[in-house]
Design an enzyme around this catalytic site. Structure first.
Site, PDB file in Angstrom:
ATOM      1  N   CYS A 138       0.794  -1.220   0.000  1.00  0.00           N
ATOM      2  CA  CYS A 138       0.000   0.000   0.000  1.00  0.00           C
ATOM      3  C   CYS A 138       0.832   1.277   0.000  1.00  0.00           C
ATOM      4  CB  CYS A 138      -0.956  -0.001   1.200  1.00  0.00           C
ATOM      5  SG  CYS A 138      -2.279  -1.199   1.007  1.00  0.00           S
ATOM      6  N   PHE A 143     -17.056  -6.798  -9.088  1.00  0.00           N
ATOM      7  CA  PHE A 143     -17.582  -8.134  -9.367  1.00  0.00           C
ATOM      8  C   PHE A 143     -18.119  -8.276 -10.787  1.00  0.00           C
ATOM      9  CE2 PHE A 143     -17.777  -8.651  -4.660  1.00  0.00           C
ATOM     10  CZ  PHE A 143     -17.041  -9.836  -4.600  1.00  0.00           C
ATOM     11  N   ARG A 171     -18.306 -10.178 -13.659  1.00  0.00           N
ATOM     12  CA  ARG A 171     -18.036 -11.571 -14.019  1.00  0.00           C
ATOM     13  C   ARG A 171     -19.218 -12.110 -14.817  1.00  0.00           C
ATOM     14  NH1 ARG A 171     -15.601 -13.856  -8.238  1.00  0.00           N
ATOM     15  NH2 ARG A 171     -14.215 -12.072  -7.856  1.00  0.00           N
ATOM     16  N   GLY A 172     -18.905 -12.667 -15.998  1.00  0.00           N
ATOM     17  CA  GLY A 172     -19.996 -13.163 -16.833  1.00  0.00           C
ATOM     18  C   GLY A 172     -20.900 -12.036 -17.243  1.00  0.00           C
ATOM     19  N   LYS A 175     -22.775 -10.353 -14.910  1.00  0.00           N
ATOM     20  CA  LYS A 175     -23.151  -9.744 -13.638  1.00  0.00           C
ATOM     21  C   LYS A 175     -22.131  -8.688 -13.216  1.00  0.00           C
ATOM     22  CE  LYS A 175     -25.386 -14.001 -12.036  1.00  0.00           C
ATOM     23  NZ  LYS A 175     -25.386 -15.070 -11.005  1.00  0.00           N
TER      24      LYS A 175
END
Length: 264
Positions: free
Chosen positions: A105, A245, A247-248, A250
């Site tokens: 970080c 998120f 993905r596919g 979604k």
């Protein structure tokens, strides 16, 4: 200096043990000099050092405009980036000159995010840029097929600053936050403004990553992983569209969903 190196390891497969020459990512200390004085050192991957330096210095507010850069050179086999520029001296003084930004970080103005977003020194994003859900799915799939150093080593993060099908800038580094600076820096050096692009990243949407995008005025930040609560709060405060998120077919849109147009 090459970004990778070969290293002999002992590989185990089932009940067999054998010697194997693996490809490992290099991690080196890169010094950034401004007007003859070292202002910061960072642990990074030795590739796209100019872009990293420019992106980092602009995201930290040390250089306010690419036009303020008079000269930029790579020295000492890629270990030094030497820049002559008009700078914001007050911002330089906020950095610990002897610190090394680690590959995690790190230590920087954007890394030291106060829990109160109102104390972050950045303007709200006023971009009207939008993107369709169809384009997000399409471009994220392409993005994850274009990670050469990751394919070789499995040990880097990746970012892409996307403008259109033919114009985008990829960056890979051991430090996730450095990929954002590298991709933005590449665009800046090519004469493009990051605020007109969309940023895709491979890793988590931490508060530092979100502040990096905000400092570059990038309106949309996308990942296949999640954000933190603080990250979402900061994105909402500064009008950044934050998407995770993916993905596919979604995705999760955490903030400012009006920039995402549904399209099958």
């Amino acid at each position: 200096m090459q970004p990778t190196s070969f290293f002999k390891v002992i590989k185990v497969k089932g009940d067999k043990k054998f010697e194997f020459e693996d490809t490992l990512i290099r991690e080196i200390k890169i010094d950034i000099y401004l007007n003859g004085k070292r202002v910061v050192s960072m642990m990074a991957t030795p590739i796209d050092q100019k872009a990293l330096a420019v992106g980092y210095l602009i995201s930290e507010g040390i250089i306010n405009n690419p036009k303020d850069i008079k000269k930029i050179e790579i020295k000492n086999d890629g270990l030094i980036v030497d820049i002559a520029a008009n700078v914001n001296q007050e911002k330089i003084e906020k950095l610990n000159e002897e610190a090394i930004i680690i590959s995690g970080c790190g230590k920087s103005i954007t890394a030291n995010v106060d829990i109160d977003p109102s104390k972050i020194e950045a303007a709200k994003i006023d971009s009207n840029k939008t993107i369709t859900t169809k384009e997000i799915f399409k471009q994220m799939e392409k993005f994850y097929q274009s990670c050469p150093l990751y394919e070789k080593t499995g040990c880097v993060h990746t970012a892409r600053l996307y403008f259109d099908e033919d114009t985008y800038f990829d960056a890979e580094d051991i430090a996730q936050h450095s990929t954002v600076d590298k991709a933005a820096g590449k665009a800046i050096l090519a004469g493009l403004d990051p605020k007109n692009g969309i940023m895709m990243v491979s890793g988590r949407l931490s508060s530092e990553m979100i502040v990096k995008a905000i400092m570059h005025k990038i309106p949309i930040l996308i990942s296949r992983t999640a954000t933190t609560c603080l990250g979402a709060k900061i994105a909402d405060t500064f009008n950044l569209t934050l998407i995770g998120f993916v993905r596919g077919d979604k995705m999760n849109i955490y903030t400012n969903d009006w920039r995402v147009v549904i399209q099958n």
